[in-house]
Each structure stands twice: as C-alpha cells, then as structure tokens.
Scaffold this motif. Structure first.
Motif, PDB file in Angstrom:
ATOM      1  N   VAL A   1     -63.957 -29.288 115.321  1.00 57.62           N
ATOM      2  CA  VAL A   1     -64.374 -30.614 114.851  1.00 57.62           C
ATOM      3  C   VAL A   1     -65.679 -30.498 114.058  1.00 57.62           C
ATOM      4  CG1 VAL A   1     -65.291 -32.850 115.618  1.00 57.62           C
ATOM      5  CG2 VAL A   1     -63.170 -31.960 116.613  1.00 57.62           C
ATOM      6  N   VAL A   2     -66.634 -29.763 114.575  1.00 49.70           N
ATOM      7  CA  VAL A   2     -67.917 -29.601 113.874  1.00 49.70           C
ATOM      8  C   VAL A   2     -67.703 -28.909 112.534  1.00 49.70           C
ATOM      9  CG1 VAL A   2     -70.146 -28.419 113.963  1.00 49.70           C
ATOM     10  CG2 VAL A   2     -69.307 -29.641 115.976  1.00 49.70           C
ATOM     11  N   ARG A   3     -66.883 -27.882 112.528  1.00 48.46           N
ATOM     12  CA  ARG A   3     -66.593 -27.156 111.284  1.00 48.46           C
ATOM     13  C   ARG A   3     -65.986 -28.099 110.237  1.00 48.46           C
ATOM     14  NH1 ARG A   3     -63.386 -23.129 113.240  1.00 48.46           N
ATOM     15  NH2 ARG A   3     -65.257 -22.012 113.826  1.00 48.46           N
ATOM     16  N   ARG A   4     -65.052 -28.940 110.672  1.00 46.32           N
ATOM     17  CA  ARG A   4     -64.411 -29.878 109.745  1.00 46.32           C
ATOM     18  C   ARG A   4     -65.404 -30.910 109.223  1.00 46.32           C
ATOM     19  NH1 ARG A   4     -59.129 -32.074 112.463  1.00 46.32           N
ATOM     20  NH2 ARG A   4     -59.010 -33.158 110.463  1.00 46.32           N
ATOM     21  N   LEU A   5     -66.295 -31.374 110.105  1.00 46.37           N
ATOM     22  CA  LEU A   5     -67.307 -32.346 109.659  1.00 46.37           C
ATOM     23  C   LEU A   5     -68.290 -31.709 108.684  1.00 46.37           C
ATOM     24  CD1 LEU A   5     -68.002 -34.273 112.975  1.00 46.37           C
ATOM     25  CD2 LEU A   5     -67.089 -35.252 110.852  1.00 46.37           C
ATOM     26  N   GLU A   6     -68.690 -30.475 108.955  1.00 48.27           N
ATOM     27  CA  GLU A   6     -69.647 -29.795 108.076  1.00 48.27           C
ATOM     28  C   GLU A   6     -69.033 -29.458 106.718  1.00 48.27           C
ATOM     29  OE1 GLU A   6     -72.564 -27.629 111.328  1.00 48.27           O
ATOM     30  OE2 GLU A   6     -70.941 -26.464 110.429  1.00 48.27           O
ATOM     31  N   THR A   7     -67.749 -29.164 106.709  1.00 44.04           N
ATOM     32  CA  THR A   7     -67.069 -28.821 105.466  1.00 44.04           C
ATOM     33  C   THR A   7     -66.956 -30.029 104.550  1.00 44.04           C
ATOM     34  OG1 THR A   7     -65.809 -27.107 106.579  1.00 44.04           O
ATOM     35  CG2 THR A   7     -64.936 -27.865 104.485  1.00 44.04           C
ATOM     36  N   GLY A   8     -66.771 -31.190 105.142  1.00 44.44           N
ATOM     37  CA  GLY A   8     -66.649 -32.409 104.346  1.00 44.44           C
ATOM     38  C   GLY A   8     -65.245 -32.552 103.788  1.00 44.44           C
ATOM     39  N   GLY A   9     -65.116 -33.401 102.797  1.00 49.96           N
ATOM     40  CA  GLY A   9     -63.828 -33.607 102.172  1.00 49.96           C
ATOM     41  C   GLY A   9     -62.928 -34.562 102.934  1.00 49.96           C
ATOM     42  N   THR A  10     -63.452 -35.226 103.949  1.00 48.35           N
ATOM     43  CA  THR A  10     -62.660 -36.196 104.698  1.00 48.35           C
ATOM     44  C   THR A  10     -63.140 -37.602 104.331  1.00 48.35           C
ATOM     45  OG1 THR A  10     -64.175 -36.076 106.580  1.00 48.35           O
ATOM     46  CG2 THR A  10     -62.268 -34.639 106.658  1.00 48.35           C
ATOM     47  N   THR A  11     -62.273 -38.557 104.564  1.00 45.60           N
ATOM     48  CA  THR A  11     -62.651 -39.946 104.310  1.00 45.60           C
ATOM     49  C   THR A  11     -63.639 -40.386 105.386  1.00 45.60           C
ATOM     50  OG1 THR A  11     -60.908 -40.872 105.697  1.00 45.60           O
ATOM     51  CG2 THR A  11     -60.345 -40.421 103.377  1.00 45.60           C
ATOM     52  N   LEU A  12     -64.261 -41.515 105.144  1.00 46.95           N
ATOM     53  CA  LEU A  12     -65.189 -42.061 106.128  1.00 46.95           C
ATOM     54  C   LEU A  12     -64.475 -42.306 107.445  1.00 46.95           C
ATOM     55  CD1 LEU A  12     -67.915 -43.180 106.970  1.00 46.95           C
ATOM     56  CD2 LEU A  12     -67.248 -45.379 105.976  1.00 46.95           C
ATOM     57  N   GLU A  13     -63.273 -42.870 107.377  1.00 53.45           N
ATOM     58  CA  GLU A  13     -62.499 -43.159 108.591  1.00 53.45           C
ATOM     59  C   GLU A  13     -62.168 -41.875 109.352  1.00 53.45           C
ATOM     60  OE1 GLU A  13     -61.323 -45.833 111.250  1.00 53.45           O
ATOM     61  OE2 GLU A  13     -62.161 -46.384 109.317  1.00 53.45           O
ATOM     62  N   GLU A  14     -61.772 -40.839 108.639  1.00 55.27           N
ATOM     63  CA  GLU A  14     -61.468 -39.551 109.278  1.00 55.27           C
ATOM     64  C   GLU A  14     -62.722 -38.943 109.894  1.00 55.27           C
ATOM     65  OE1 GLU A  14     -57.786 -37.973 106.472  1.00 55.27           O
ATOM     66  OE2 GLU A  14     -59.846 -37.677 105.799  1.00 55.27           O
ATOM     67  N   SER A  15     -63.821 -39.041 109.177  1.00 56.62           N
ATOM     68  CA  SER A  15     -65.086 -38.507 109.688  1.00 56.62           C
ATOM     69  C   SER A  15     -65.514 -39.210 110.964  1.00 56.62           C
ATOM     70  CB  SER A  15     -66.193 -38.630 108.636  1.00 56.62           C
ATOM     71  OG  SER A  15     -65.906 -37.815 107.524  1.00 56.62           O
ATOM     72  N   LEU A  16     -65.363 -40.536 110.987  1.00 54.86           N
ATOM     73  CA  LEU A  16     -65.712 -41.284 112.196  1.00 54.86           C
ATOM     74  C   LEU A  16     -64.816 -40.895 113.364  1.00 54.86           C
ATOM     75  CD1 LEU A  16     -66.433 -44.826 110.731  1.00 54.86           C
ATOM     76  CD2 LEU A  16     -68.078 -43.236 111.741  1.00 54.86           C
ATOM     77  N   ALA A  17     -63.521 -40.719 113.098  1.00 52.66           N
ATOM     78  CA  ALA A  17     -62.599 -40.307 114.161  1.00 52.66           C
ATOM     79  C   ALA A  17     -62.957 -38.913 114.680  1.00 52.66           C
ATOM     80  CB  ALA A  17     -61.158 -40.340 113.644  1.00 52.66           C
ATOM     81  N   LEU A  18     -63.304 -38.012 113.764  1.00 51.35           N
ATOM     82  CA  LEU A  18     -63.718 -36.670 114.181  1.00 51.35           C
ATOM     83  C   LEU A  18     -64.995 -36.735 115.011  1.00 51.35           C
ATOM     84  CD1 LEU A  18     -63.023 -34.616 110.930  1.00 51.35           C
ATOM     85  CD2 LEU A  18     -61.957 -34.253 113.170  1.00 51.35           C
ATOM     86  N   TRP A  19     -65.947 -37.538 114.564  1.00 46.20           N
ATOM     87  CA  TRP A  19     -67.212 -37.684 115.302  1.00 46.20           C
ATOM     88  C   TRP A  19     -66.946 -38.177 116.720  1.00 46.20           C
ATOM     89  CZ3 TRP A  19     -72.198 -36.394 114.580  1.00 46.20           C
ATOM     90  CH2 TRP A  19     -73.116 -36.948 115.475  1.00 46.20           C
ATOM     91  N   GLU A  20     -66.106 -39.210 116.847  1.00 46.93           N
ATOM     92  CA  GLU A  20     -65.800 -39.760 118.168  1.00 46.93           C
ATOM     93  C   GLU A  20     -65.119 -38.718 119.048  1.00 46.93           C
ATOM     94  OE1 GLU A  20     -63.548 -43.186 116.993  1.00 46.93           O
ATOM     95  OE2 GLU A  20     -65.344 -44.449 116.829  1.00 46.93           O
ATOM     96  N   ARG A  21     -64.194 -37.956 118.469  1.00 50.30           N
ATOM     97  CA  ARG A  21     -63.525 -36.899 119.245  1.00 50.30           C
ATOM     98  C   ARG A  21     -64.543 -35.843 119.665  1.00 50.30           C
ATOM     99  NH1 ARG A  21     -60.206 -35.659 123.052  1.00 50.30           N
ATOM    100  NH2 ARG A  21     -59.290 -33.600 122.826  1.00 50.30           N
ATOM    101  N   GLY A  22     -65.440 -35.505 118.773  1.00 49.53           N
ATOM    102  CA  GLY A  22     -66.481 -34.535 119.102  1.00 49.53           C
ATOM    103  C   GLY A  22     -67.352 -35.004 120.253  1.00 49.53           C
ATOM    104  N   GLU A  23     -67.701 -36.276 120.256  1.00 44.70           N
ATOM    105  CA  GLU A  23     -68.508 -36.835 121.352  1.00 44.70           C
ATOM    106  C   GLU A  23     -67.750 -36.736 122.678  1.00 44.70           C
ATOM    107  OE1 GLU A  23     -71.656 -38.021 121.526  1.00 44.70           O
ATOM    108  OE2 GLU A  23     -71.987 -37.454 119.444  1.00 44.70           O
ATOM    109  N   GLU A  24     -66.452 -37.050 122.659  1.00 50.67           N
ATOM    110  CA  GLU A  24     -65.643 -36.944 123.878  1.00 50.67           C
ATOM    111  C   GLU A  24     -65.592 -35.502 124.372  1.00 50.67           C
ATOM    112  OE1 GLU A  24     -61.749 -38.448 123.012  1.00 50.67           O
ATOM    113  OE2 GLU A  24     -62.517 -40.392 122.364  1.00 50.67           O
TER     114      GLU A  24
END
Length: 85
Positions: A29-52
């Motif tokens: 999840v962190v790797r995907r967030l750092e790489t970028g290229g996702t929509t805001l909605e996808e980024s928020l979903a990844l962030w929430e999953r990362g927090e969990e």
C-alpha cells in the motif's frame, strides 16, 4: 486479543490477517501511494486500508510485547531443585 487452539494470539479474530501478511500488504500500500498515478478516490481508499493494516500490525506487536513482558516478569513457579552430591 483472542488465543487460538495453538496458543498464538490473533489480532482481531479469525478474519484478521497475521502479522506478516498485514505487514506485507501495508508495504505494498505504501509503495503504491508513493508511486502515485492513482486517482484521489483510489489514494484515499489505499490510505484507509493502510491505516487498518497498521492497526493490525500494532495489535500483533503489542500482544507480543505483553507476552514477553509477562514471561520475563513471572519467574518460573516451579524451579528445578539444586542437586548436591
């Protein structure tokens, strides 16, 4: 934390991932967030999953620490007697 039949602690029940699984997914999840290229909605979903996942990992680590502390604080209740010849 519940304990399974084998005596290992679980993070939040039978559906919760193990520590290594949660850690590996969190790394992804962190790797995907750092790489970028996702929509805001996808980024928020990844962030929430990362927090969990981070919470799951923290519960596993806290449980392991508690078990170690209990083991170190509780001397052997039935130490082997000294054998003198």
């Amino acid at each position: 934390m519940a304990k399974t039949d084998s005596g290992t602690a679980t993070a939040a029940g039978a559906d919760a991932p193990g520590y290594e699984q949660a850690r590996d997914e969190l790394i992804d999840v962190v790797r995907r967030l750092e790489t970028g290229g996702t929509t805001l909605e996808e980024s928020l979903a990844l962030w929430e999953r990362g927090e969990e996942l981070a919470k799951v990992c923290r519960r596993w680590l806290d449980g392991a620490r508690a078990r170690l502390d209990a083991s170190l604080a509780d001397p052997d209740p039935d130490p082997a007697p000294d054998h003198e010849a």
